[in-house]
Design an enzyme around this catalytic site. Structure first.
Site, PDB file in Angstrom:
ATOM      1  N   MET A 162     -10.386   6.839   8.638  1.00 50.97           N
ATOM      2  CA  MET A 162     -10.728   7.361   7.597  1.00 50.97           C
ATOM      3  C   MET A 162     -11.745   8.431   7.476  1.00 50.97           C
ATOM      4  SD  MET A 162     -10.457   4.284   4.847  1.00 50.97           S
ATOM      5  CE  MET A 162     -10.963   2.841   5.965  1.00 50.97           C
ATOM      6  N   ASP A 218       0.799  -1.297   0.060  1.00 53.23           N
ATOM      7  CA  ASP A 218       0.104  -0.086  -0.002  1.00 53.23           C
ATOM      8  C   ASP A 218       0.853   1.267  -0.043  1.00 53.23           C
ATOM      9  OD1 ASP A 218      -2.070  -1.827   0.304  1.00 53.23           O
ATOM     10  OD2 ASP A 218      -2.505  -1.248   2.444  1.00 53.23           O
ATOM     11  N   LYS A 231      -3.091   2.849  -2.005  1.00 47.71           N
ATOM     12  CA  LYS A 231      -4.276   3.602  -2.097  1.00 47.71           C
ATOM     13  C   LYS A 231      -4.231   4.864  -1.316  1.00 47.71           C
ATOM     14  CE  LYS A 231      -7.243  -0.230  -3.146  1.00 47.71           C
ATOM     15  NZ  LYS A 231      -8.064  -1.483  -2.771  1.00 47.71           N
TER      16      LYS A 231
HETATM   17  N1  SAH Z   1      -5.551  -1.659   8.235  1.00 49.10           N
HETATM   18  C1  SAH Z   1      -5.076  -0.361   8.525  1.00 49.10           C
HETATM   19  C2  SAH Z   1      -6.158   0.588   8.543  1.00 49.10           C
HETATM   20  C3  SAH Z   1      -6.527   0.930   7.075  1.00 49.10           C
HETATM   21  S1  SAH Z   1      -7.504   2.268   6.467  1.00 49.10           S
HETATM   22  C4  SAH Z   1      -4.898  -0.422  10.276  1.00 49.10           C
HETATM   23  O1  SAH Z   1      -5.025  -1.325  10.988  1.00 49.10           O
HETATM   24  O2  SAH Z   1      -4.417   0.550  10.841  1.00 49.10           O
HETATM   25  C5  SAH Z   1      -6.395   3.692   6.419  1.00 49.10           C
HETATM   26  C6  SAH Z   1      -6.622   4.601   7.698  1.00 49.10           C
HETATM   27  O3  SAH Z   1      -5.962   4.156   8.860  1.00 49.10           O
HETATM   28  C7  SAH Z   1      -6.214   5.882   7.424  1.00 49.10           C
HETATM   29  O4  SAH Z   1      -7.170   6.615   6.653  1.00 49.10           O
HETATM   30  C8  SAH Z   1      -6.121   6.618   8.934  1.00 49.10           C
HETATM   31  O5  SAH Z   1      -7.283   6.780   9.444  1.00 49.10           O
HETATM   32  C9  SAH Z   1      -5.524   5.274   9.733  1.00 49.10           C
HETATM   33  N2  SAH Z   1      -4.163   5.215   9.804  1.00 49.10           N
HETATM   34  C10 SAH Z   1      -3.311   4.523   9.377  1.00 49.10           C
HETATM   35  N3  SAH Z   1      -1.972   4.713   9.640  1.00 49.10           N
HETATM   36  C11 SAH Z   1      -2.053   5.583  10.637  1.00 49.10           C
HETATM   37  C12 SAH Z   1      -1.182   6.298  11.298  1.00 49.10           C
HETATM   38  N4  SAH Z   1       0.189   6.138  11.440  1.00 49.10           N
HETATM   39  N5  SAH Z   1      -1.690   7.518  12.318  1.00 49.10           N
HETATM   40  C13 SAH Z   1      -2.951   7.643  12.294  1.00 49.10           C
HETATM   41  N6  SAH Z   1      -4.004   6.950  11.440  1.00 49.10           N
HETATM   42  C14 SAH Z   1      -3.466   6.033  10.651  1.00 49.10           C
END
Ligand code: SAH
Length: 250
Positions: A169, A35, A56
Site C-alpha cells: 500500500m 474484498d 476495500k
Molecule cells: N493480505 C494481503 C495484503 C492486503 S493489503 C496479502 O497478503 O497480500 C493490499 C495491498 O497488497 C495492495 O495495496 C498492494 O500493495 C498489495 N497487493 C495485493 N495484491 C497484489 C498483487 N497481485 N500485486 C502487487 N501487489 C499486491
C-alpha cells in the site's frame, strides 16, 4: 448451533495459486464475504454461496470494519460455513485480528486458511529471491499506511535496517514514502522494483533506484502494487539500465 467462520487467503490473484483447502471451503460455503481485490475466477468457485462484497480499494467506499464484524457474526448464526475471503494471506495487512477477536468474543468458531501473500507472488515472478546468501538475511513486510485514528509510527526505520523491504500500500503516496525512507537513512541509490498486479494477466514490473520511485509509481495503473527494496534487486536495476541503453542507441 452456530456455524464456523473461515478467514481464507485468496492469494495474490492467479486462481491456481489458491490452496486446496481454500478451494474446498469455497465450494462448501453458504455465504462468502470478499474484498474488492479478489478476482471473479476465484469467487466463481463458491457456486452455491451468496456473495457479499465488503470493500476495500484505496479509500474508496467500503464497509466499516465494525460492520463487517457484525455481518460475520450474524452470518454464522444463520449458516454452517461462512467464508471471509481476503486477498493474499489473511494474517498480513488484512485486519484479520479484529475479525478473529470479534468472532471469538461472540462465541463463534473461527478458523484461518493461509494464502500466498503478494510479496511471494511478486518475488516469484521476478525470479529474484527476497533473501540471498551474502546479500540479504532479513526481510521486513511493512506499510506506510496508517488507519484512520491510528497512531502514526516510524515505519521507515525498519525499512532502512532490513536487508530487503517489501512495502504494501505504498504506491499511491510514493513521494512522501521516498522522503521518509531517505530521512531514515536509506541511500538514494538503493535498488527498488515496483510490481503491479503480481501473478495476474496485467502484471508489470519497473526497477528503479529509490530516488526515482515517485516517478516510477506514477506509471502504476489500476492494479494493486508493491514496492520491493534492497540490494538483491541490483541485477534487476542493471538489466533495466541495459535495456534503456539499447533503446537509446537503437
Ligand atoms: N493480505 C494481503 C495484503 C492486503 S493489503 C496479502 O497478503 O497480500 C493490499 C495491498 O497488497 C495492495 O495495496 C498492494 O500493495 C498489495 N497487493 C495485493 N495484491 C497484489 C498483487 N497481485 N500485486 C502487487 N501487489 C499486491
Amino acid at each position: 448451533m452456530t456455524g464456523t467462520v473461515h478467514l481464507v487467503g485468496a492469494g495474490p490473484g492467479a486462481a491456481d495459486l489458491l490452496t486446496l483447502r481454500a478451494a474446498r471451503l469455497l465450494r462448501m460455503a453458504d455465504i462468502v464475504f470478499h474484498d474488492a481485490l479478489v478476482p471473479d475466477d476465484i469467487l466463481s468457485l463458491a457456486e452455491r454461496a451468496r456473495h457479499v462484497r465488503v470493500g476495500k480499494r484505496c479509500g474508496a467506499h467500503s464497509a466499516r470494519q465494525e460492520d463487517i464484524n457484525g455481518l460475520l457474526i450474524a452470518a454464522a448464526q444463520e449458516h454452517e460455513t461462512v467464508v471471509r475471503l481476503k486477498g493474499g494471506d489473511p494474517m498480513l495487512f488484512g485486519r484479520a485480528q479484529e475479525e478473529i477477536d470479534a468472532l471469538r468474543s461472540a462465541g463463534i468458531d473461527v478458523q484461518v486458511v493461509p494464502g500466498i501473500t503478494a510479496a511471494f507472488g511478486a518475488t516469484s515472478s521476478l525470479l529474484q529471491s527476497l533473501t540471498e546468501r551474502g546479500l540479504s538475511r532479513s526481510v521486513v513486510f511493512l506499510t506506510p499506511r496508517t488507519g484512520r485514528g491510528a497512531v502514526a509510527c516510524d515505519w521507515a526505520r525498519p525499512a532502512a535496517t532490513a536487508d530487503t523491504a517489501v512495502l504494501y500500500m505504498a504506491g499511491r503516496d510514493a513521494t512522501a514514502v521516498t522522503a521518509a525512507l531517505l530521512l531514515a537513512g536509506v541511500p538514494a541509490s538503493r535498488p527498488c522494483v515496483v510490481v503491479e498486479s503480481a501473478t495476474l494477466p496485467g502484471e508489470r514490473a519497473w526497477p528503479t533506484p529509490l530516488h526515482g520511485l515517485a516517478r516510477t509509481c506514477a506509471r502504476i495503473g489500476d492494479g494493486p502494487a508493491l514496492v520491493l527494496m534492497g540490494d538483491v534487486y541490483a541485477d534487476c536495476l542493471a538489466a533495466a539500465d541495459r535495456t534503456l541503453e539499447r533503446q537509446q542507441f537503437a
